[in-house]
Design a protein around this motif. Structure first.
Motif, mmCIF file in Angstrom:
data_model
loop_
_atom_site.group_PDB
_atom_site.id
_atom_site.type_symbol
_atom_site.label_atom_id
_atom_site.label_comp_id
_atom_site.label_asym_id
_atom_site.label_seq_id
_atom_site.Cartn_x
_atom_site.Cartn_y
_atom_site.Cartn_z
ATOM 1 N N MET A 36 0.501 -0.982 -0.060
ATOM 2 C CA MET A 36 0.067 -0.015 0.126
ATOM 3 C C MET A 36 1.164 0.592 0.042
ATOM 4 O O MET A 36 1.903 0.878 1.045
ATOM 5 N N THR A 37 0.376 1.691 -0.758
ATOM 6 C CA THR A 37 0.936 3.071 -0.672
ATOM 7 C C THR A 37 0.582 4.316 0.116
ATOM 8 O O THR A 37 -0.756 4.424 0.354
ATOM 9 N N GLU A 38 1.058 5.507 -0.298
ATOM 10 C CA GLU A 38 0.778 6.617 1.406
ATOM 11 C C GLU A 38 -0.500 7.390 0.334
ATOM 12 O O GLU A 38 -2.013 7.646 0.426
ATOM 13 N N SER A 39 -0.053 7.045 -0.813
ATOM 14 C CA SER A 39 -1.217 7.700 -1.324
ATOM 15 C C SER A 39 -2.041 6.790 -2.471
ATOM 16 O O SER A 39 -4.072 7.832 -1.853
ATOM 17 N N GLU A 40 -2.159 5.384 -2.243
ATOM 18 C CA GLU A 40 -3.909 4.755 -2.325
ATOM 19 C C GLU A 40 -4.422 4.607 -0.471
ATOM 20 O O GLU A 40 -5.877 4.765 -0.513
ATOM 21 N N PHE A 41 -3.828 4.871 0.529
ATOM 22 C CA PHE A 41 -4.251 5.359 1.729
ATOM 23 C C PHE A 41 -5.394 5.843 1.499
ATOM 24 O O PHE A 41 -5.869 6.359 2.443
ATOM 25 N N GLU A 42 -4.592 7.723 1.354
ATOM 26 C CA GLU A 42 -5.320 8.860 1.531
ATOM 27 C C GLU A 42 -6.791 8.878 0.347
ATOM 28 O O GLU A 42 -7.535 8.259 0.986
ATOM 29 N N LYS A 43 -7.222 8.086 -0.125
ATOM 30 C CA LYS A 43 -7.801 7.951 -1.589
ATOM 31 C C LYS A 43 -8.149 6.529 -1.639
ATOM 32 O O LYS A 43 -9.445 6.538 -1.875
ATOM 33 N N HIS A 44 -7.777 5.459 -1.032
ATOM 34 C CA HIS A 44 -8.783 4.314 -0.910
ATOM 35 C C HIS A 44 -8.847 3.803 0.010
ATOM 36 O O HIS A 44 -9.719 2.534 0.583
ATOM 37 N N VAL A 45 -8.095 4.341 1.572
ATOM 38 C CA VAL A 45 -8.465 3.365 2.516
ATOM 39 C C VAL A 45 -8.665 4.349 3.706
ATOM 40 O O VAL A 45 -10.189 4.364 4.308
ATOM 41 N N ALA A 46 -8.844 5.396 4.123
ATOM 42 C CA ALA A 46 -9.083 6.618 4.993
ATOM 43 C C ALA A 46 -10.149 6.951 5.048
ATOM 44 O O ALA A 46 -10.423 7.606 3.570
ATOM 45 N N GLY A 47 -11.305 6.804 6.012
ATOM 46 C CA GLY A 47 -12.128 7.479 5.022
ATOM 47 C C GLY A 47 -13.123 6.353 5.005
ATOM 48 O O GLY A 47 -14.375 6.292 5.056
ATOM 49 N N ARG A 48 -12.591 5.287 4.301
ATOM 50 C CA ARG A 48 -13.798 4.131 2.978
ATOM 51 C C ARG A 48 -14.521 3.260 4.068
ATOM 52 O O ARG A 48 -13.444 2.922 5.148
ATOM 53 N N ASN A 49 -15.414 2.726 3.233
ATOM 54 C CA ASN A 49 -15.605 1.186 3.994
ATOM 55 C C ASN A 49 -14.540 0.316 3.622
ATOM 56 O O ASN A 49 -13.662 0.792 2.455
ATOM 57 N N ASN A 50 -14.430 -0.834 4.109
ATOM 58 C CA ASN A 50 -14.044 -2.130 3.657
ATOM 59 C C ASN A 50 -14.394 -2.834 2.802
ATOM 60 O O ASN A 50 -13.448 -2.390 1.712
ATOM 61 N N ARG A 51 -15.344 -2.454 1.778
ATOM 62 C CA ARG A 51 -15.912 -2.855 1.153
ATOM 63 C C ARG A 51 -15.214 -1.741 -0.170
ATOM 64 O O ARG A 51 -14.734 -2.094 -1.382
ATOM 65 N N ASP A 52 -15.525 -0.866 -0.088
ATOM 66 C CA ASP A 52 -14.653 0.643 -1.216
ATOM 67 C C ASP A 52 -13.380 -0.038 -0.790
ATOM 68 O O ASP A 52 -12.508 -0.380 -2.574
ATOM 69 N N THR A 53 -12.668 -0.596 -0.538
ATOM 70 C CA THR A 53 -10.851 -0.527 -0.323
ATOM 71 C C THR A 53 -10.703 -2.179 -0.658
ATOM 72 O O THR A 53 -10.016 -2.250 -0.942
ATOM 73 N N LEU A 54 -11.570 -2.863 0.168
ATOM 74 C CA LEU A 54 -11.306 -4.243 -0.958
ATOM 75 C C LEU A 54 -11.655 -4.554 -2.234
ATOM 76 O O LEU A 54 -10.744 -5.212 -2.854
ATOM 77 N N GLU A 55 -12.825 -3.788 -3.027
ATOM 78 C CA GLU A 55 -12.826 -3.943 -3.913
ATOM 79 C C GLU A 55 -11.351 -3.642 -5.149
ATOM 80 O O GLU A 55 -11.174 -3.666 -6.503
ATOM 81 N N TYR A 56 -11.001 -2.215 -4.305
ATOM 82 C CA TYR A 56 -10.022 -1.600 -5.324
ATOM 83 C C TYR A 56 -8.759 -2.647 -5.191
ATOM 84 O O TYR A 56 -7.890 -3.045 -6.477
ATOM 85 N N TYR A 57 -8.455 -3.262 -4.439
ATOM 86 C CA TYR A 57 -6.672 -4.152 -4.371
ATOM 87 C C TYR A 57 -7.647 -5.651 -4.565
ATOM 88 O O TYR A 57 -6.817 -6.345 -5.546
ATOM 89 N N ALA A 58 -8.815 -5.724 -5.017
ATOM 90 C CA ALA A 58 -8.764 -7.075 -5.585
ATOM 91 C C ALA A 58 -8.803 -6.494 -6.934
ATOM 92 O O ALA A 58 -8.710 -8.015 -8.226
ATOM 93 N N GLU A 59 -9.598 -5.839 -6.947
ATOM 94 C CA GLU A 59 -9.799 -5.433 -8.365
ATOM 95 C C GLU A 59 -10.849 -6.040 -9.179
ATOM 96 O O GLU A 59 -10.862 -6.366 -10.609
ATOM 97 N N ARG A 60 -11.486 -6.170 -8.549
ATOM 98 C CA ARG A 60 -13.388 -7.194 -8.934
ATOM 99 C C ARG A 60 -14.632 -6.611 -7.877
ATOM 100 O O ARG A 60 -13.764 -6.623 -6.425
ATOM 101 N N LYS A 61 -15.331 -6.886 -8.060
ATOM 102 C CA LYS A 61 -16.894 -6.725 -7.637
ATOM 103 C C LYS A 61 -16.567 -8.490 -6.664
ATOM 104 O O LYS A 61 -16.192 -9.339 -6.928
ATOM 105 N N ILE A 62 -17.024 -7.873 -5.006
ATOM 106 C CA ILE A 62 -16.693 -8.962 -3.714
ATOM 107 C C ILE A 62 -18.289 -9.455 -3.666
ATOM 108 O O ILE A 62 -19.001 -7.880 -3.230
#
Length: 226
Positions: A36-62
């Motif tokens: 995880m990069t610092e930019s990814e943490f700010e954009k895709h982790v901090a303040g986001r719900n787990n579905r949004d974050t996990l689907e970003y890293y999985a690169e698919r719907k879960i």
């Protein structure tokens, strides 16, 4: 006059940025072989719900089932880290006194968090949040509302304590959270900064009325108002 205080939790009431980054980093390496990069943490982790974050890293719907399994794995890592670091696992300086003064002055209090119910229960148990908040009124991630930056979670938190946006102040620490607070049209938007972390790169088009690193200044303000 503002008579309602709405708080995001992680990074706002509890400075857990380092623990969040470490727990997410450990989980993502184990589960997705990703760093995880610092930019990814700010954009895709901090303040986001787990579905949004996990689907970003999985690169698919879960699926809902996979979401539950992955969330439980990640949150177990996070909770274990919190409990292993008692010097870090505490509310932000000045917050307990501020919350006490709010109650004495009849100020309504609530939380709007991207965390799921088990995590909220964990915080209530170990940080004594029931002294100031009703867990049944907390606006949390129950998959019924869109996550931040949509304003819905804040609007529900405000409504759950019978208040309205123009009477409310919202405390946030992330870009997506500040976006949500702006979208909710809160009377006041406060950015809470962790002094031990890099300053968040906040877009200039977002309204931030005040920036704080602790809650002592608000204690004085409420005391004078009384």
């Amino acid at each position: 006059m503002i008579n309602t205080m709405i708080f995001d939790f992680n990074g706002t009431m509890f400075f857990d940025g380092k623990i969040q980054k470490e727990s997410w980093g450990e989980f993502l390496k184990e589960e997705f072989k990703r760093t995880m990069t610092e930019s990814e943490f700010e954009k895709h982790v901090a303040g986001r719900n787990n579905r949004d974050t996990l689907e970003y890293y999985a690169e698919r719907k879960i699926s809902d089932e996979e979401l539950e399994v992955l969330t439980n794995k990640k949150e177990q890592i996070y909770c274990d880290m919190c409990l292993s670091r008692p010097k870090e696992f505490h509310l932000v300086d000045g917050l307990t006194d501020f919350l006490n003064v709010c109650l004495k002055n009849g100020i309504k209090l609530n939380i709007a968090t991207a965390s799921e119910r088990p995590n909220v229960e964990f915080f209530f148990e170990h940080l004594d949040l029931e002294k100031w908040f009703n867990i049944e009124s907390v606006s949390l991630n129950d998959s019924k509302l869109p996550g931040k930056p949509a304003p819905d979670m804040f609007l529900r938190a405000i409504d759950n304590v019978d208040s309205i946006p123009r009477d409310s102040a919202i405390f946030e620490d992330s870009v997506s959270g500040i976006q949500a607070a702006n979208g909710a049209n809160a009377e006041k938007v406060i950015l809470v900064e962790d002094p031990d972390l890099t300053v968040v790169n906040m877009p200039t088009n977002l309204r931030v009325d005040e920036v704080i690193q602790d809650y002592f200044c608000f204690i004085e303000t409420l005391t004078k108002r009384k």
